[in-house]
Write a protein that holds these residues in place. Structure first.
Motif, short mmCIF file in Angstrom:
data_model
loop_
_atom_site.label_atom_id
_atom_site.label_comp_id
_atom_site.label_asym_id
_atom_site.label_seq_id
_atom_site.Cartn_x
_atom_site.Cartn_y
_atom_site.Cartn_z
N LYS A 177 0.77 -1.25 0.00
CA LYS A 177 0.00 0.00 0.00
C LYS A 177 0.80 1.30 0.00
O LYS A 177 0.34 2.31 -0.52
CB LYS A 177 -0.93 0.01 1.21
CG LYS A 177 -2.22 -0.77 0.98
CD LYS A 177 -3.15 -0.58 2.15
CE LYS A 177 -4.55 -1.08 1.83
NZ LYS A 177 -5.44 -0.88 2.99
N ILE A 178 1.99 1.30 0.62
CA ILE A 178 2.73 2.58 0.72
C ILE A 178 3.15 3.08 -0.66
O ILE A 178 3.27 4.27 -0.89
CB ILE A 178 3.95 2.45 1.66
CG1 ILE A 178 3.49 2.03 3.07
CG2 ILE A 178 4.70 3.79 1.77
CD1 ILE A 178 4.60 1.87 4.08
N ASN A 179 3.33 2.13 -1.57
CA ASN A 179 3.70 2.53 -2.93
C ASN A 179 2.69 3.50 -3.54
O ASN A 179 3.06 4.37 -4.34
CB ASN A 179 3.86 1.30 -3.83
CG ASN A 179 4.38 1.67 -5.20
OD1 ASN A 179 3.65 1.69 -6.18
ND2 ASN A 179 5.65 2.03 -5.25
N ARG A 180 1.43 3.38 -3.17
CA ARG A 180 0.40 4.31 -3.68
C ARG A 180 0.69 5.74 -3.19
O ARG A 180 0.50 6.70 -3.94
CB ARG A 180 -0.98 3.83 -3.25
CG ARG A 180 -2.11 4.82 -3.45
CD ARG A 180 -2.49 5.07 -4.91
NE ARG A 180 -3.56 6.04 -5.02
CZ ARG A 180 -3.56 7.10 -5.85
NH1 ARG A 180 -2.57 7.30 -6.70
NH2 ARG A 180 -4.58 7.93 -5.87
N ILE A 181 1.17 5.87 -1.96
CA ILE A 181 1.52 7.19 -1.43
C ILE A 181 2.71 7.75 -2.23
O ILE A 181 2.71 8.91 -2.63
CB ILE A 181 1.92 7.10 0.07
CG1 ILE A 181 0.91 6.26 0.85
CG2 ILE A 181 2.20 8.48 0.67
CD1 ILE A 181 -0.12 6.96 1.64
N ASP A 217 -4.96 13.72 9.41
CA ASP A 217 -4.79 15.14 9.08
C ASP A 217 -3.32 15.48 8.88
O ASP A 217 -2.96 16.23 7.97
CB ASP A 217 -5.36 16.02 10.21
CG ASP A 217 -6.89 16.04 10.16
OD1 ASP A 217 -7.44 15.62 9.13
OD2 ASP A 217 -7.52 16.46 11.15
N GLU A 218 -2.50 14.91 9.75
CA GLU A 218 -1.06 15.16 9.62
C GLU A 218 -0.54 14.70 8.26
O GLU A 218 0.26 15.37 7.61
CB GLU A 218 -0.29 14.42 10.73
CG GLU A 218 -0.20 15.18 12.04
CD GLU A 218 0.43 14.33 13.14
OE1 GLU A 218 1.16 14.89 13.95
OE2 GLU A 218 0.17 13.11 13.19
N ILE A 219 -1.01 13.53 7.85
CA ILE A 219 -0.57 13.01 6.55
C ILE A 219 -1.01 13.91 5.42
O ILE A 219 -0.23 14.30 4.56
CB ILE A 219 -1.12 11.59 6.31
CG1 ILE A 219 -0.40 10.63 7.24
CG2 ILE A 219 -0.92 11.17 4.87
CD1 ILE A 219 -0.79 9.21 7.04
N ARG A 220 -2.28 14.28 5.43
CA ARG A 220 -2.80 15.14 4.34
C ARG A 220 -2.00 16.45 4.29
O ARG A 220 -1.66 16.93 3.22
CB ARG A 220 -4.28 15.44 4.57
CG ARG A 220 -5.13 14.19 4.56
CD ARG A 220 -6.20 14.23 3.47
NE ARG A 220 -6.89 12.96 3.38
CZ ARG A 220 -6.96 12.23 2.26
NH1 ARG A 220 -6.40 12.65 1.16
NH2 ARG A 220 -7.60 11.08 2.25
N GLU A 221 -1.72 16.99 5.46
CA GLU A 221 -0.97 18.25 5.54
C GLU A 221 0.44 18.09 4.99
O GLU A 221 0.92 18.90 4.22
CB GLU A 221 -0.88 18.65 7.01
CG GLU A 221 -1.07 20.14 7.27
CD GLU A 221 -1.22 20.39 8.77
OE1 GLU A 221 -0.18 20.68 9.39
OE2 GLU A 221 -2.36 20.24 9.29
N VAL A 258 -9.20 7.38 1.39
CA VAL A 258 -9.07 7.15 2.84
C VAL A 258 -8.46 5.77 3.14
O VAL A 258 -7.73 5.61 4.11
CB VAL A 258 -10.48 7.28 3.49
CG1 VAL A 258 -10.53 6.61 4.83
CG2 VAL A 258 -10.84 8.74 3.60
N ASP A 259 -8.74 4.81 2.28
CA ASP A 259 -8.19 3.48 2.47
C ASP A 259 -6.67 3.53 2.65
O ASP A 259 -6.11 2.88 3.53
CB ASP A 259 -8.56 2.63 1.24
CG ASP A 259 -8.02 1.20 1.36
OD1 ASP A 259 -7.94 0.71 2.50
OD2 ASP A 259 -7.68 0.60 0.33
#
Ligand SMILES: [Zn+2]
Length: 384
Positions: free
Chosen positions: A281-285, A346-350, A331-332
């Motif tokens: 999953k982290i690859n998507r980030i 929120d921290e991640i989105r920021e 969100v997944d």
């Protein structure tokens, strides 16, 4: 005034992609390299290469290594299943090594389970998480790439394991150097070197040594994240499978399916393909950061490959890229990632938003983000 993105005249790679170059006709380096590679591949005597591969297999067996004859690094994807497949049927004792560096998906776990069923032994290596998560956060916060050191671990750890078990033959996958340079001759035959590692496993040369020094982390803790230089004088030799067999994703998919490899029912988020990048999953980030920083993502990568291989016209590719490429992160992914590394959502989105290039992204009236000239031909910028 927003920066206008220019696109390759043949594929859809944008001018914002780091290190990209275009010729005077507006065709990108990757397309030119592909053309060169295609011509070179046609001249290769694949029968001879196959015989070289069988010679390697025989000489690995003849060494009577104490534990295993061959090692294959595996993700559980179609290519790594094919690599194991090629080594079967020769009486080799095969060790497959999976580096579990992130958040494995259910389908990823199921596909990895094919490997022991095929007839190879499997070691799953999971790094200690306090340090590893620190590295993921550091990669994301400082360099905009959560996979920065996961990627070097993925390439280096299996080599360390091969050395410890004194395994003579390490069969790697595709040589990414060939992908970009078009170099396919005998000169490309040897396996992984320190130079290759720094260039293709490490992002912009930021390998474990660099990170250790820069961020004051004892290098001894990062050894498995770094290329083992002692391999040069050892009895362990690495080779790329793409040197011996023509690399063909479609064929690999067929081979993998014959061993029970599963694909998604729907395409993966951010692309139209349902069989790549589905195991973690982290690859998507990592891919989404590309969207924020450079205005293109995974669908563009896949579409460009399909254009070059004649599977899609440029217009068909544009449609698919429009549909999938800039999709916001769902969100997944943010919730799984938040839970894994210990951020709030929120921290991640920021954090991610800090990497959005406002020279290419603008806001619509409703507050949503848009690339105003996405996939438009900037003809006025290219002289014909
Ligand atoms: Zn191109």
């Amino acid at each position: 005034m927003k920066q206008k993105i220019r696109y390759c005249k043949r594929c859809l790679l944008p001018s914002t992609k780091p290190y990209i170059k275009f010729d005077e006709e507006g065709v990108c380096q990757a397309c030119l390299a592909h053309e060169e590679k295609h011509a070179a591949l046609g001249k290769i005597d694949w029968g001879k290469r196959k015989r070289q591969f069988y010679d390697l297999v025989e000489s690995a067996k003849a060494q009577n290594a104490p534990w295993y004859d061959a090692l294959v690094p595996v993700s559980g994807g179609k290519d790594s299943i094919t690599q194991v497949h090629r080594l079967l049927g020769h009486g080799l004792r095969i060790l497959a090594v999976n580096v579990d560096y992130g958040i494995k998906t259910e389908i990823g776990k199921e596909n990895l389970a094919c490997i022991p069923e095929m007839g190879a032994n499997l070691i799953i290596y999971r790094p200690q998480l306090d340090l590893h998560i620190k590295l993921i956060k550091l990669g994301l916060e400082e360099y905009g790439d959560p996979d920065l050191l996961s990627h070097t671990l993925l390439h280096a750890a299996p080599l360390h394991i091969a050395l410890r078990f004194q395994i003579p033959l390490v069969m790697l996958g595709e040589n990414s150097a060939e992908e970009y340079s078009g170099e396919t001759g005998e000169a490309s035959a040897p396996g992984m070197t320190r130079e290759w590692f720094t260039r293709y496993a490490a992002n912009a040369g930021r390998d474990a040594r660099y990170i250790a020094k820069k961020h004051d982390i004892p290098f001894e803790q990062l050894r498995l994240y770094d290329f083992p230089d002692e391999i040069v004088d050892s009895s362990t030799h690495t080779y790329f499978m793409s040197h011996f067999f023509q690399w063909d994703s479609e064929k690999h998919l067929e081979i993998a399916k014959s061993y029970g490899f599963k694909t998604l029912d729907q395409p993966g988020e951010g692309t139209y393909r349902n069989f790549v990048g589905i195991d973690e999953k982290i690859n998507r980030i990592h891919q989404y950061l590309k969207v924020l920083k450079f205005g293109y993502g995974r669908a563009t990568d896949h579409a460009c490959e399909d254009i070059r291989n004649g599977r899609l016209t440029r217009e068909q590719a544009k449609e698919l890229v429009r549909e999938h490429d800039l999709k916001p992160l769902s969100v997944d992914y943010t919730s799984s990632f938040a839970e894994f590394v210990g951020y709030s959502e929120d921290e991640i989105r920021e954090l991610l938003e800090k990497f959005r290039d406002q020279n290419i992204w603008g806001k619509k009236e409703d507050g949503s983000w848009i690339i105003a000239n996405h996939l438009e031909e900037a003809t006025e910028m290219v002289r014909s």
